[in-house]
Design an enzyme around this catalytic site. Structure first.
Site, PDB file in Angstrom:
ATOM      1  N   LEU A  75      -1.084   4.533   7.049  1.00 38.44           N
ATOM      2  CA  LEU A  75      -1.351   3.453   6.099  1.00 38.44           C
ATOM      3  C   LEU A  75      -2.821   3.356   5.685  1.00 38.44           C
ATOM      4  O   LEU A  75      -3.393   2.271   5.606  1.00 38.44           O
ATOM      5  CB  LEU A  75      -0.858   2.109   6.654  1.00 38.44           C
ATOM      6  CG  LEU A  75       0.666   2.027   6.816  1.00 38.44           C
ATOM      7  CD1 LEU A  75       1.060   0.807   7.619  1.00 38.44           C
ATOM      8  CD2 LEU A  75       1.339   1.999   5.454  1.00 38.44           C
ATOM      9  N   ASN A 101       3.330  -3.489  -1.650  1.00 40.62           N
ATOM     10  CA  ASN A 101       3.786  -3.335  -0.265  1.00 40.62           C
ATOM     11  C   ASN A 101       2.713  -3.902   0.658  1.00 40.62           C
ATOM     12  O   ASN A 101       1.549  -3.533   0.559  1.00 40.62           O
ATOM     13  CB  ASN A 101       4.055  -1.852   0.002  1.00 40.62           C
ATOM     14  CG  ASN A 101       4.541  -1.578   1.420  1.00 40.62           C
ATOM     15  OD1 ASN A 101       3.795  -1.713   2.378  1.00 40.62           O
ATOM     16  ND2 ASN A 101       5.794  -1.189   1.535  1.00 40.62           N
ATOM     17  N   CYS A 132       6.915   0.455   9.261  1.00 38.37           N
ATOM     18  CA  CYS A 132       6.229   1.738   9.290  1.00 38.37           C
ATOM     19  C   CYS A 132       6.038   2.181  10.726  1.00 38.37           C
ATOM     20  O   CYS A 132       5.474   1.438  11.532  1.00 38.37           O
ATOM     21  CB  CYS A 132       4.869   1.610   8.616  1.00 38.37           C
ATOM     22  SG  CYS A 132       3.855   3.060   8.845  1.00 38.37           S
ATOM     23  N   GLY A 219      13.031  12.551   3.325  1.00 31.65           N
ATOM     24  CA  GLY A 219      13.546  13.691   2.597  1.00 31.65           C
ATOM     25  C   GLY A 219      15.052  13.808   2.708  1.00 31.65           C
ATOM     26  O   GLY A 219      15.708  12.969   3.333  1.00 31.65           O
ATOM     27  N   THR A 268       9.931  11.167  -1.268  1.00 29.98           N
ATOM     28  CA  THR A 268       9.574  12.562  -1.006  1.00 29.98           C
ATOM     29  C   THR A 268       9.837  13.465  -2.199  1.00 29.98           C
ATOM     30  O   THR A 268       9.135  14.466  -2.409  1.00 29.98           O
ATOM     31  CB  THR A 268      10.332  13.043   0.242  1.00 29.98           C
ATOM     32  OG1 THR A 268      10.064  12.131   1.311  1.00 29.98           O
ATOM     33  CG2 THR A 268       9.902  14.424   0.670  1.00 29.98           C
TER      34      THR A 268
END
Lengths: 305, 277
Positions: A75, A101, A132, A219, A268
Site C-alpha cells: 500500500l 479506497n 489487504c 489473476g 490484474t
C-alpha cells in the site's frame, strides 16, 4: 434493437457501465489516461489512500504464479492530503465517478481519512480496504473478523454521508458472516474479493521470492473462488455487490453479474493488456446484443434463469 | 510529476523478422514496429507477452531494453537471456509470427555534453548501451565515446561489433582472461577515470546489480555523474502496480527516501540518488 443499456446505479453512484478498475491496479488514473479512455469507465477506484504517506514493502514485491501473480506492494501511497491537493483536482477533468479506497492501521485512521474525504469535492464513494493482506497492522487484523470489520465500517459511517463500500477478504472462515456484519454496521454496498494469501519459494536460492514472504494472489487462478463467494454473499445480503477476482474478459464479467454482482472490477488484466477495461466494456455490449438483452440489469443474479 | 505518466502505453502486434542466438543462452529478436522504431529513446524498454495466443500462463509480459532501432526500415531489436519460462517461450518464436509488444516504456538516458562518455557494460547489459552509443556519437560527433565491455568469459561478450561502429575505443575485460584484460569491467572503469585528467566525463552503466553498485561507488568517489539502467521484476511495466520498487533518496519525503518505479521513473536512474543495498 437499439444499443443495450449498460448503465447501473450502486448506492446512489450512477455509472455508465458496470466495469471499473480494481484498487491498486490503476494508480490514480494518470499513468493510463493516455491509453485508456477514462470517460468510458463505470467508475475509477483509486489506489489505497492512508492518512500519512506509506512507503510500502521492500522489493521484491511481485511474483508470477500459474495463471496469476502474488503482490506484496504494501500500500505505498502519498497519503490523503497529497491526494486532495494533487490528484483529485486533476481527476475532476474527467466525467467518471471517483471511488477512493481507504486504508488505515487503526480504526481512528480509517475514520480520519474518511472524514477528510467527506469534506472534499468530487468524490463519489469510499471503498474501505479492510482486507489487504500485505500490511502488518490494520487491514488484515480488521478484515478477518466480523467484529473488527464492523468496528471500522461503523467508525467510517459516522463521519461521512458518502457511499461506504467495504472490500472483503476471502482469507476468512465465513465471508457471509463478515458481509452481514458490514451491512449491519452501515455499508451501502460490498466489494469482494480482495486477494488470497499466498507465497512462493525459489528452489535455487532456497529463499522466499517476496521480501514480505507472503503476498496476495490475483489473476485468472482466483476466479472460481471469487465467483463462488460473490454468489454466496449476494444470496445472503440485500445490498449491491461489486465482484472482483480474475476477470480478464467480458465473459468473465458476465459470470460475476450472473452470480449476483451489480458491477465488477478488473485488476490484474490491466497488467497484461493496458486497454483490457475498455475492451471488456465493449465486449459486454456485444454480449448483450448477441443474447438480445436490452439492459445489463436483467443479468444480475440471473444464473439458472 | 513525471511527464511520462500520461504518455500512451501503446500495444502493438509486431511481425517477427528474426530470432537468432548471439551468445550461449542469449538471443536477439528483431521485429517490425515503425512507431517503436521511431519513438524509442536509448534506455527505454518494451514489454513483450510470452504466452500462446494471449493465454494466461505465463501471465505477465517480460520487459526488455531496446537494443537497436532502424527508423528507415521501421524495425527494432531486443537482446535477451534465456532465463525462465517467459524467455524460454520467446526463444522458440519464428519469423512471420507476431510479438505482442507494449512500449516504448520508461525513462531512458539523459544525454548531456561531456568530453568523455564512458559506457560500462556487464554481459547482456551491453544492449541498451549499444543504442546509447549510437545516439551519443550522433549528438556529439567530437566527443570521446568509449565502451567498456565485461563478461565472465569471451563467449559471453555481446554487441561488440555494434559498439565498434560508434565508439572511439572499445576495451574488454573477462574474468577468466579469455579476452582482453583479466578481471572486472569496473577495473577498466577505474583505469579510464584515472586517466581522464581535467576533461569532463560522464558514465553510463548497465549490467548485474553488484556491478552497478560498484560503478556507483567509483563515480561517487571521483564526483563523476553516472546514470545506471536498473533491472527489476515487473508485473505491469506501465507504472500502476508499484511492484518494481527502487529505493532512492528523496529530500521531499519525511525520512529522506522513497520507492520509485523502475518502469516509470526508471529504468535509468542517477546512480547517486539510488540507495544501494
Amino acid at each position: 434493437m437499439s444499443k443495450p443499456d449498460l448503465s447501473i446505479e450502486i448506492a446512489g453512484i450512477r455509472m455508465r457501465n458496470p466495469i471499473m478498475p480494481a484498487s491498486g491496479t490503476f494508480g490514480f488514473g494518470k499513468e493510463l489516461c493516455g491509453t485508456v479512455d477514462l470517460n468510458a469507465l463505470g467508475a475509477l477506484v483509486t489506489k489505497g489512500t492512508s492518512l500519512h504517506p506509506w512507503h510500502g514493502n521492500p522489493y521484491p514485491r511481485t511474483v508470477e504464479t500459474p495463471a496469476g501473480m502474488l503482490n506484496a506492494i504494501g500500500l505505498q501511497n502519498e497519503g490523503v492530503h497529497s491526494f486532495i491537493e494533487d490528484k483529485l483536482p486533476w481527476l475532476k477533468q474527467f466525467d467518471v465517478p471517483v471511488i477512493v479506497n481507504v486504508v488505515g492501521k487503526t480504526v481512528e485512521e480509517y475514520a480520519e481519512v474518511a472524514r477528510i474525504l467527506d469534506k472534499a469535492d468530487g468524490i463519489a464513494g469510499l471503498e474501505i480496504n479492510v482486507s489487504c493482506p500485505n500490511v502488518k497492522e490494520g487491514c488484515i487484523a480488521f478484515g478477518c473478523s466480523a467484529e473488527g470489520t464492523a468496528r471500522v465500517v461503523r467508525a467510517v459511517r459516522q463521519v461521512t454521508r458518502l457511499p461506504v463500500i467495504p472490500k472483503l477478504s476471502p482469507n476468512v472462515t465465513d465471508i457471509v458472516e463478515i458481509a452481514h456484519a458490514s451491512v449491519e454496521a452501515g455499508a451501502d454496498a460490498l466489494c469482494l474479493i480482495n486477494t488470497l494469501l499466498g507465497t512462493a519459494i525459489d528452489p535455487w536460492t532456497r529463499r522466499f521470492k517476496l521480501a514480505n514472504i507472503t503476498g496476495g494472489l490475483s489473476g485468472p487462478a482466483i476466479k472460481p473462488i471469487a465467483l463462488r463467494m460473490v454468489h454466496e454473499v449476494s444470496n445472503a445480503v440485500k445490498v449491491p455487490i461489486i465482484g472482483v477476482g480474475g476477470i480478464m474478459t467480458a465473459e468473465d464479467a458476465v459470470e460475476f453479474i450472473l452470480a449476483g454482482a451489480s458491477a465488477v472490477q478488473v485488476g490484474t488484466a490491466t497488467f497484461v493488456n493496458p486497454r483490457a477495461i475498455n475492451e471488456i466494456v465493449v465486449g459486454l455490449g456485444e454480449y448483450l446484443e448477441k443474447i438480445k438483452f436490452s439492459d445489463v440489469r436483467k443479468l444480475i443474479g440471473a444464473v439458472g434463469s | 510529476m513525471n511527464t511520462l505518466d500520461c504518455e500512451p502505453k501503446t500495444q502493438t502486434s509486431c511481425e517477427i523478422l528474426s530470432n537468432e542466438p548471439a551468445a550461449p543462452n542469449v538471443m536477439v529478436l528483431t521485429a517490425r514496429g515503425s512507431h517503436i522504431a521511431r519513438d524509442t529513446l536509448p534506455g527505454q524498454f518494451i514489454n513483450i507477452a510470452c504466452a500462446d495466443r494471449r493465454g494466461h500462463d505465463p501471465l505477465l509480459r517480460r520487459p526488455f531494453s531496446v537494443y537497436r532501432v532502424n527508423k528507415r526500415e521501421g524495425d527494432f531489436a531486443v537482446l535477451y537471456v534465456i532465463r525462465g519460462r517467459g524467455t524460454d517461450y520467446l526463444k522458440d518464436r519464428k519469423p512471420g509470427e507476431t510479438a505482442d509488444v507494449v512500449g516504448p516504456l520508461g525513462k531512458g538516458f539523459d544525454l548531456p555534453a561531456a568530453d568523455i562518455h564512458l559506457l560500462v557494460a556487464g554481459g547482456s547489459g551491453a544492449a541498451p548501451l549499444s543504442m546509447l552509443a549510437d545516439h551519443l556519437r550522433a549528438k556529439y560527433p567530437r566527443a570521446d565515446v568509449v565502451s567498456l565491455l565485461g563478461a565472465q568469459t569471451a563467449v559471453g561478450l555481446v554487441c561488440e561489433t555494434d559498439f565498434r561502429l560508434h565508439v572511439s575505443r572499445c576495451e574488454i575485460a573477462t574474468e577468466d582472461a579469455t579476452r582482453g584484460q583479466k578481471g572486472l569491467v569496473t577495473d577498466l572503469l577505474e583505469k579510464e577515470l584515472d586517466a581522464v585528467g581535467s576533461q569532463s566525463s560522464r558514465v553510463y552503466a548497465c549490467g548485474p546489480h553488484e556491478m552497478l553498485k560498484k560503478v556507483s561507488e567509483i563515480c561517487a568517489a571521483r564526483d563523476v555523474p553516472c546514470q545506471v539502467s536498473i533491472e527489476t521484476h515487473m508485473a505491469c511495466g506501465v507504472g500502476v502496480c508499484m511492484g518494481c520498487a527502487v529505493k532512492v533518496k528523496d529530500e521531499s519525503a519525511p525520512d529522506g527516501w522513497t520507492y520509485q518505479r523502475c518502469c516509470l521513473e526508471g529504468p535509468v536512474f542517477d546512480a547517486q540518488k539510488v540507495i544501494w543495498e
